[in-house]
Design an enzyme around this catalytic site. Structure first.
Site, PDB file in Angstrom:
ATOM      1  N   ARG A 290      -3.213   6.699   0.901  1.00  0.00           N
ATOM      2  CA  ARG A 290      -3.754   7.909   1.523  1.00  0.00           C
ATOM      3  C   ARG A 290      -2.792   8.648   2.432  1.00  0.00           C
ATOM      4  NH1 ARG A 290      -9.333   5.578   3.778  1.00  0.00           N
ATOM      5  NH2 ARG A 290      -8.000   3.744   4.020  1.00  0.00           N
TER       6      ARG A 290
ATOM      7  N   ARG B 211      -6.929  11.600  -5.888  1.00  0.00           N
ATOM      8  CA  ARG B 211      -8.188  10.882  -5.632  1.00  0.00           C
ATOM      9  C   ARG B 211      -9.355  11.855  -5.523  1.00  0.00           C
ATOM     10  NH1 ARG B 211      -9.480   5.737  -1.712  1.00  0.00           N
ATOM     11  NH2 ARG B 211     -11.746   5.932  -1.735  1.00  0.00           N
TER      12      ARG B 211
ATOM     13  N   ASP C 185      -6.962  -2.949  -7.338  1.00  0.00           N
ATOM     14  CA  ASP C 185      -7.648  -3.519  -6.187  1.00  0.00           C
ATOM     15  C   ASP C 185      -7.914  -5.006  -6.436  1.00  0.00           C
ATOM     16  OD1 ASP C 185     -10.392  -4.070  -4.526  1.00  0.00           O
ATOM     17  OD2 ASP C 185      -9.212  -2.500  -3.596  1.00  0.00           O
TER      18      ASP C 185
ATOM     19  N   ARG D 258       0.818  -1.198   0.000  1.00  0.00           N
ATOM     20  CA  ARG D 258       0.000   0.000   0.000  1.00  0.00           C
ATOM     21  C   ARG D 258       0.864   1.265   0.000  1.00  0.00           C
ATOM     22  NH1 ARG D 258      -4.055  -1.139   4.433  1.00  0.00           N
ATOM     23  NH2 ARG D 258      -4.895  -2.961   3.396  1.00  0.00           N
TER      24      ARG D 258
ATOM     25  N   TYR E 272     -15.500 -11.753  -0.221  1.00  0.00           N
ATOM     26  CA  TYR E 272     -16.229 -10.549  -0.633  1.00  0.00           C
ATOM     27  C   TYR E 272     -17.363 -10.898  -1.603  1.00  0.00           C
ATOM     28  CZ  TYR E 272     -12.461  -7.750   1.399  1.00  0.00           C
ATOM     29  OH  TYR E 272     -11.558  -7.185   2.267  1.00  0.00           O
TER      30      TYR E 272
END
Length: 339
Positions: free
Chosen positions: A27, A36, A73, A23, A147
């Site tokens: 962010r 973003r 992703d 990652r 998921y």
């Protein structure tokens, strides 16, 4: 030009290990947050090849890491299998319809949804420094299936674990569909320019030993075998987070070239039980990086010492946290490259 990270995946053991961080494009970087916000959401960002390539390259420009990982992703595969994918504010990803009560056969596949990812790879490849290894990735079938079945993430994957026990044939079909699409997806990334790939099994630790064998080891073995048949010289990193005592079996049975270790794994133990000479990746606690200072220094030094005698890629035990100070990442880079 020498690619230190790729060389380690092929068995090299340099005095200073190459590094990248899971990652690493995210962010905690102001340049990522700005882009973003401009794009208006994660999926819009990830499916815009120009923007996704820019995000992939941001941490390389800032920190000079030895590896760049594709910005995307793990849920791109269910999206390509026909589920709808959304990222709501503050609620994480959602997939619909959830397969706990909708047949897999009702989904209409849309493999062309993956085309922007391949375009991103080609853009990054054109701009990546010559000494940086380009990593692609996909989610492993068990993690992706959690998921797809529930329609969302969960703390214990209970809904999917229960479904796998109640309806093993239906769940096997889901896992097989994910595995087949994953082979094509990773092959497409390789053909577009990535030089190694990582399989993320982020929820592997929630399974019993028997279920781990069936839903983690078996499908990952099939993926690696099929991928090696197409691309025999492309290294595969397996990352079964939470595998614990099952880590050695995963390493010896799946056929992966290297093992990623999460932060709960004792690096000294891992060095003792994993196959001699097998490259490892990891495994500083992301919270030690967030804390910085002595916690970061002690943690990094312990990992470096444990793997001094085997091929090692320095990394975190999982993804970098969004509140991690940039100065701490700079401290870590300096610490690793000092040794």
């Amino acid at each position: 030009m020498t690619k230190a990270l790729l060389n380690v995946l092929n068995g090299d053991r340099p005095a200073t290990p190459p590094m990248w961080l899971m990652r690493q494009a995210g962010r905690y970087l102001p340049e990522y947050r700005a882009l973003r916000a401009e794009k208006g959401g994660f999926l819009a960002l990830a499916t815009d090849p120009h923007a996704a390539a820019e995000v992939t390259l941001q941490p390389i420009r800032r920190f000079g890491f030895d590896g760049a990982i594709l910005f995307s992703d793990i849920l791109m595969v269910p999206w390509a299998l026909g589920q709808e994918l959304t990222f709501g504010p503050g609620e994480g990803p959602r997939l619909s319809p959830p397969l706990v009560d909708h047949p897999l056969g009702d989904l209409r596949r849309a493999a062309d949804r993956l085309d922007p990812v391949y375009a991103t790879v080609r853009r990054v490849k054109a701009d990546l420094p010559a000494d940086v290894t380009f990593l692609g990735f996909a989610g492993s079938p068990w993690t992706v299936a959690t998921y797809m079945v529930a329609g969302h993430g969960s703390r214990d994957q209970g809904e999917t674990r229960g479904f796998a026990y109640r309806s093993p044939a239906a769940f096997e079909a889901i896992v097989e569909a994910i595995a087949a699409m994953t082979v094509d997806y990773l092959s497409g990334q390789i053909e577009a320019g990535v030089e190694a790939v990582q399989l993320f099994d982020s929820w592997a630790g929630s399974l019993s030993p028997e279920q781990f064998d069936r839903w983690v080891i078996a499908p990952n073995t099939r993926i690696v075998k099929a991928l090696k048949a197409r691309h025999p010289h492309v290294p595969v990193i397996g990352f079964p987070k939470g595998a614990g005592g099952k880590l050695a079996a995963y390493a010896t049975q799946t056929g992966v070239d290297a093992i990623g270790l999460d932060e709960t794994v004792d690096p000294v133990w891992a060095d003792a039980v994993l196959p001699k000479g097998m490259p490892v990746q990891g495994n500083l606690d992301p919270l030690a990086l967030e804390a910085g200072g002595d916690a970061l220094a002690r943690g990094a030094d312990r990992v470096l010492a444990a793997f001094r005698d085997r091929p090692h890629i320095f990394n975190l035990g999982h993804g970098i946290g969004q509140h991690t100070p940039i100065a701490h990442v700079e401290q870590l880079v300096a610490r690793v490259r000092r040794n």
